[in-house]
Design a protein around this motif. Structure first.
Motif, PDB file in Angstrom:
ATOM      1  N   ASP A  65       8.209  -4.552  -6.205  1.00  0.00           N
ATOM      2  CA  ASP A  65       6.852  -3.999  -6.203  1.00  0.00           C
ATOM      3  C   ASP A  65       6.656  -3.103  -4.981  1.00  0.00           C
ATOM      4  N   THR A  66       7.497  -2.071  -4.901  1.00  0.00           N
ATOM      5  CA  THR A  66       7.412  -1.154  -3.756  1.00  0.00           C
ATOM      6  C   THR A  66       6.653   0.120  -4.091  1.00  0.00           C
ATOM      7  N   GLU A  67       6.397   0.345  -5.401  1.00  0.00           N
ATOM      8  CA  GLU A  67       5.767   1.589  -5.824  1.00  0.00           C
ATOM      9  C   GLU A  67       4.257   1.561  -5.513  1.00  0.00           C
ATOM     10  N   LYS A  68       3.759   2.706  -5.099  1.00  0.00           N
ATOM     11  CA  LYS A  68       2.334   2.806  -4.792  1.00  0.00           C
ATOM     12  C   LYS A  68       1.864   4.224  -5.047  1.00  0.00           C
ATOM     13  N   SER A  69       0.802   4.335  -5.816  1.00  0.00           N
ATOM     14  CA  SER A  69       0.236   5.648  -6.115  1.00  0.00           C
ATOM     15  C   SER A  69      -0.420   6.215  -4.863  1.00  0.00           C
ATOM     16  N   ILE A  70      -0.201   7.518  -4.610  1.00  0.00           N
ATOM     17  CA  ILE A  70      -0.804   8.182  -3.450  1.00  0.00           C
ATOM     18  C   ILE A  70      -1.464   9.474  -3.907  1.00  0.00           C
ATOM     19  N   GLY A  71      -2.439   9.888  -3.148  1.00  0.00           N
ATOM     20  CA  GLY A  71      -3.097  11.148  -3.451  1.00  0.00           C
ATOM     21  C   GLY A  71      -4.008  11.029  -4.664  1.00  0.00           C
ATOM     22  N   GLU A  72      -4.548  12.149  -5.042  1.00  0.00           N
ATOM     23  CA  GLU A  72      -5.456  12.186  -6.182  1.00  0.00           C
ATOM     24  C   GLU A  72      -4.661  12.246  -7.486  1.00  0.00           C
ATOM     25  N   SER A  73      -5.224  11.624  -8.495  1.00  0.00           N
ATOM     26  CA  SER A  73      -4.581  11.655  -9.813  1.00  0.00           C
ATOM     27  C   SER A  73      -5.195  12.759 -10.657  1.00  0.00           C
ATOM     28  N   ALA A  74      -4.386  13.338 -11.501  1.00  0.00           N
ATOM     29  CA  ALA A  74      -4.837  14.388 -12.417  1.00  0.00           C
ATOM     30  C   ALA A  74      -4.919  13.813 -13.820  1.00  0.00           C
ATOM     31  N   THR A 231      -6.282   9.657 -23.135  1.00  0.00           N
ATOM     32  CA  THR A 231      -5.977  10.366 -21.899  1.00  0.00           C
ATOM     33  C   THR A 231      -4.916   9.612 -21.110  1.00  0.00           C
ATOM     34  N   PHE A 232      -4.310  10.330 -20.148  1.00  0.00           N
ATOM     35  CA  PHE A 232      -3.378   9.702 -19.225  1.00  0.00           C
ATOM     36  C   PHE A 232      -3.533  10.358 -17.861  1.00  0.00           C
ATOM     37  N   ASP A 233      -3.207   9.606 -16.810  1.00  0.00           N
ATOM     38  CA  ASP A 233      -3.319  10.092 -15.440  1.00  0.00           C
ATOM     39  C   ASP A 233      -1.936  10.204 -14.826  1.00  0.00           C
ATOM     40  N   ILE A 234      -1.766  11.242 -13.990  1.00  0.00           N
ATOM     41  CA  ILE A 234      -0.515  11.441 -13.267  1.00  0.00           C
ATOM     42  C   ILE A 234      -0.834  11.681 -11.795  1.00  0.00           C
ATOM     43  N   SER A 235      -0.073  10.995 -10.929  1.00  0.00           N
ATOM     44  CA  SER A 235      -0.219  11.200  -9.489  1.00  0.00           C
ATOM     45  C   SER A 235       1.134  11.010  -8.833  1.00  0.00           C
ATOM     46  N   ASN A 236       1.217  11.379  -7.541  1.00  0.00           N
ATOM     47  CA  ASN A 236       2.424  11.121  -6.782  1.00  0.00           C
ATOM     48  C   ASN A 236       2.485   9.645  -6.404  1.00  0.00           C
ATOM     49  N   ALA A 237       3.693   9.183  -6.050  1.00  0.00           N
ATOM     50  CA  ALA A 237       3.846   7.765  -5.718  1.00  0.00           C
ATOM     51  C   ALA A 237       4.932   7.614  -4.667  1.00  0.00           C
ATOM     52  N   ASP A 238       4.746   6.628  -3.803  1.00  0.00           N
ATOM     53  CA  ASP A 238       5.750   6.263  -2.809  1.00  0.00           C
ATOM     54  C   ASP A 238       6.528   5.045  -3.281  1.00  0.00           C
ATOM     55  N   GLY A 239       7.718   4.880  -2.702  1.00  0.00           N
ATOM     56  CA  GLY A 239       8.512   3.680  -2.973  1.00  0.00           C
ATOM     57  C   GLY A 239       9.124   3.630  -4.354  1.00  0.00           C
ATOM     58  N   VAL A 240       9.253   4.784  -5.007  1.00  0.00           N
ATOM     59  CA  VAL A 240       9.795   4.826  -6.367  1.00  0.00           C
ATOM     60  C   VAL A 240      11.309   5.003  -6.307  1.00  0.00           C
ATOM     61  N   GLN A 241      12.033   4.167  -7.018  1.00  0.00           N
ATOM     62  CA  GLN A 241      13.488   4.279  -7.075  1.00  0.00           C
ATOM     63  C   GLN A 241      13.878   5.339  -8.112  1.00  0.00           C
ATOM     64  N   PRO A 242      15.013   6.025  -7.902  1.00  0.00           N
ATOM     65  CA  PRO A 242      15.464   6.997  -8.915  1.00  0.00           C
ATOM     66  C   PRO A 242      15.614   6.323 -10.281  1.00  0.00           C
ATOM     67  N   GLY A 243      15.137   6.996 -11.303  1.00  0.00           N
ATOM     68  CA  GLY A 243      15.140   6.421 -12.648  1.00  0.00           C
ATOM     69  C   GLY A 243      13.718   6.276 -13.151  1.00  0.00           C
ATOM     70  N   THR A 244      13.511   5.345 -14.064  1.00  0.00           N
ATOM     71  CA  THR A 244      12.187   5.145 -14.663  1.00  0.00           C
ATOM     72  C   THR A 244      11.865   3.661 -14.751  1.00  0.00           C
TER      73      THR A 244
END
Length: 692
Positions: A65-74, A231-244
């Motif tokens: 659980d290292t992923e974290k959304s940052i910034g504003e979401s679109a 609808t769906f939201d997209i934002s940048n995220a920290d702590g994301v490992q390569p892949g999905t």
């Protein structure tokens, strides 16, 4: 290692000891051995046999659980076609919710395969991907009611994320989806054509979260989320490992998919042969390797035995193994097993499902696919993998399409060729196989609509022959290889045993002429040969038909009789006595030791009629349909005596004629219950004793 050695001894001891093992113990032994097979990961090969046996149960997970959304979401809106699709998926696309796991695992596997391909073809991709293993990890959490699926594949950029999860791949046909909404029976054409496997998650999810990062070294982490409402939201995220990484927040009525045992069962059912390792809560889930993808030379007999028991759900060993691969006319990789153990009564049933599972690129389409082989081959067990089968809804509901029909024809032809090869290269083993499974081959001849296929099955049939020793089985090609001069037909005789066949009045003339006859001991054999009709250019003819059609045998000049007038009077007399039974009475020179015989137009059909329909009719109706012809031997002492009795003792002559006719009907198999002879026989004997 000790467990592996125990399995080896168990296999050598054979079927008896295997029966004594419990099913759970067998599965444990199979899994331990299969862990020794090669596992391909990240372009290099690791062998479980080089690791401690505890390696298979060692905890290994990358889910954090290292992923974290940052910034504003679109916020984005799904395309209208996608919104419509989400409604179809949720309501009618799948009949079983569990397939969403299969779809997401399949997508993860595709992402891994894409990265593996890029690493093979692009040095930059190899450097960017680094040394990480290509794996799929699944985590379950009952308390939070979530299911997580994470892969170490190519990942996605922001543009790919919007394109892949916001629109329908290769779409653009809103009218098509509107038609599907009105007619849900056509929904089988959606998946595969439009790449909508991901959306199946919304059948079970209140909300879906996706964390992804492209494999490229400078890629950014991204966060995608939607509740599937439009609808769906997209934002940048920290702590994301390569892949999905996909986090599915399950609906209350779908909480079962947060259970580890449930997910393991689904993986075992649909995705057990995915090329990359799958870990569920840190434990390896797919331990059985897809042997059909291996080079046949690299698979050992022990591996085949283990895999056969796994896919066949059985405890015996395979008698024959067909490891088959071709690219024309379809891309097919097949691993088919022919059982050693005799079939049970249930296996004989016509509604028994197939033992062959259909895969596409190692993803299960249909377990026990009933359309992949004709029903008469239901005893065959194994796996068929074809890349030409689309990964669409037919994975769930296999349709009898033209493609499946073509695949069935190719496989059937290859199996028939394989069995013929075994019959020539391993004749003793094939004979044992035929004794156990010959009934299925005969069923194939009756049910097949193609004469060429019937003849291919026909060359696999085996019968005893008048030209062979008792117990020796003869094939149709062997019979044709020693045809008598000017002989065009293959003759056969139906009888309960060899002794009765050799004593049959129908066989006498052919035996005298030294013509080979096949002996059919099963009541359905003659129906099988009647359906086969011919083999190559030689017609299959019953000896009864040959006798009835022999017009030369009834000509006066060929009978060799002295007192023709008396015999003609006897024939006329018999016609009166048997007027409601015998359609005709004739003399024949085809008999020697027998006084008489009965022939009908088609003996095989007549006997089948007697067994199945005659109980619904009275005696007069049966004789009217059968129209039996009573043929007598004018040179037999009994017939000569009858000539005199018709003028000196008509009562005795009448009873004797009736008895001879009834006995001939029983001998021909046109009267099922021979007890019908008892009462008339006793009356005849009583009359004879009274007069003498």
């Amino acid at each position: 290692m000790a467990t592996a050695l125990r399995l080896k001894h168990v296999v050598n001891l054979g079927r008896f000891l295997l029966r004594s093992l419990s099913r759970n113990l067998q599965q444990e032994l199979i899994q331990v051995q299969c862990q020794r097979l090669s596992v391909v990961t990240n372009n290099h090969v690791r062998h479980w046999s080089s690791q401690p046996e505890t390696q298979s149960t060692e905890y290994h997970s990358i889910i954090k659980d290292t992923e974290k959304s940052i910034g504003e979401s679109a916020k984005h809106e799904f395309q209208s076609e996608t919104q419509m699709l989400l409604q179809i998926v949720a309501k009618s696309l799948y009949s079983d919710k569990e397939v969403f796991v299969r779809e997401l695992v399949s997508n993860a596997s595709d992402a891994l395969e894409k990265l593996r391909y890029l690493c093979l073809s692009d040095n930059d991709a190899t450097r960017a991907a680094g040394d990480r293993s290509l794996e799929i990890h699944i985590g379950t959490d009952k308390q939070s009611r979530t299911l997580t699926i994470q892969d170490t594949g190519v990942g996605m950029t922001k543009e790919e994320l919007i394109s892949n999860l916001g629109t329908i791949a290769r779409s653009g046909s809103k009218a098509f989806l509107e038609q599907l909404k009105e007619n849900s029976s056509n929904t089988s054409k959606i998946i595969g054509q439009f790449g909508v496997g991901f959306y199946s998650a919304f059948m079970v999810a209140d909300k879906v979260e996706v964390f992804t990062k492209s494999f490229a070294s400078d890629a950014e982490g991204l966060y995608w989320t939607s509740d599937g409402s439009g609808t769906f939201d997209i934002s940048n995220a920290d702590g994301v490992q390569p892949g999905t990484k996909i986090v599915i927040h399950l609906k209350p009525d779908s909480r079962e998919f947060s259970d580890e045992n449930t997910i393991n069962r689904i993986i075992n059912k649909y995705s057990n042969f995915v090329g990359s390792p799958i870990f569920v809560n840190g434990k390896r889930a797919n331990t059985i390797q897809p042997l059909w993808m291996f080079d046949p030379k690299d698979v050992t007999p022990l591996q085949h035995a283990e895999f056969y028991r796994f896919v066949g759900n059985c405890i015996d060993a395979p008698r024959f193994i067909l490891h088959y691969s071709t690219d024309v006319p379809l891309s097919i990789k097949a691993l088919l097993y022919f059982p050693e153990e005799k079939p049970g009564l249930f296996d004989m049933a016509r509604d028994t499902t197939s033992g062959v599972s259909l895969y596409s690129r190692k993803i299960l389409i249909k377990s026990r696919a009933e359309n992949i082989l004709p029903k008469w081959l239901r005893f065959v067990k194994g796996v068929v993998d074809s890349e030409d089968i689309p990964l669409n809804l037919s994975r769930e509901l296999l349709q009898n399409s033209i493609l499946i029909g073509k695949l069935r024809n190719v496989l059937t032809a290859r199996i028939l060729k394989f069995l013929h090869e075994r019959s020539t290269k391993q004749p003793d083993d094939y004979t044992e196989f035929y004794r156990a499974y010959g009934l299925f081959l005969k069923e194939g001849i009756i049910t097949s609509a193609d004469q060429s296929e019937r003849e291919d099955i026909g060359r696999l049939l085996r019968f005893e022959s008048s030209a062979a020793t008792p117990g020796e089985l003869v094939s149709l090609p062997q019979y044709c290889g020693r045809l008598a001069k000017d002989q065009k037909d293959i003759y056969y005789l139906s009888a309960p045993s060899r002794a009765l066949a050799e004593q049959s009045p129908y066989y006498e003339s052919l035996k005298k002429r030294n013509i080979e006859v096949l002996f059919c001991y099963e009541p359905y054999d003659e129906l099988v040969l009647m359906h086969l009709k011919q083999y190559k250019s030689n017609f299959l003819t019953s000896v009864e038909k040959e006798m009835r059609d022999d017009t030369e045998a009834n000509k006066p000049e060929n009978l060799g009789v002295i007192n023709k007038v008396e015999l003609d009077n006897l024939v006329d007399y018999m016609k009166k006595i048997l007027q409601k039974k015998a359609y005709d009475v004739k003399m024949t020179n085809r008999l020697e030791s027998h006084p008489c015989v009965v022939t009908v137009q088609d003996m095989a059909s007549a006997r089948h009629f007697i067994r199945t329909q005659s109980h619904q009719m009275n005696e007069e109706m049966r004789y009217s349909i059968l129209q039996p012809r009573f043929e007598i031997n004018p040179n037999h002492p009994l017939v000569k005596k009858l000539c005199k009795l018709t003028t000196t003792d008509t009562e005795l002559a009448d009873r004797l004629i009736q008895q001879l006719f009834t006995g001939a009907m029983v001998g021909a198999g046109l009267i099922e219950d021979p007890r019908i002879l008892l009462t008339p026989m006793n009356e005849l004997l009583t009359l004879v004793l009274q007069k003498h």
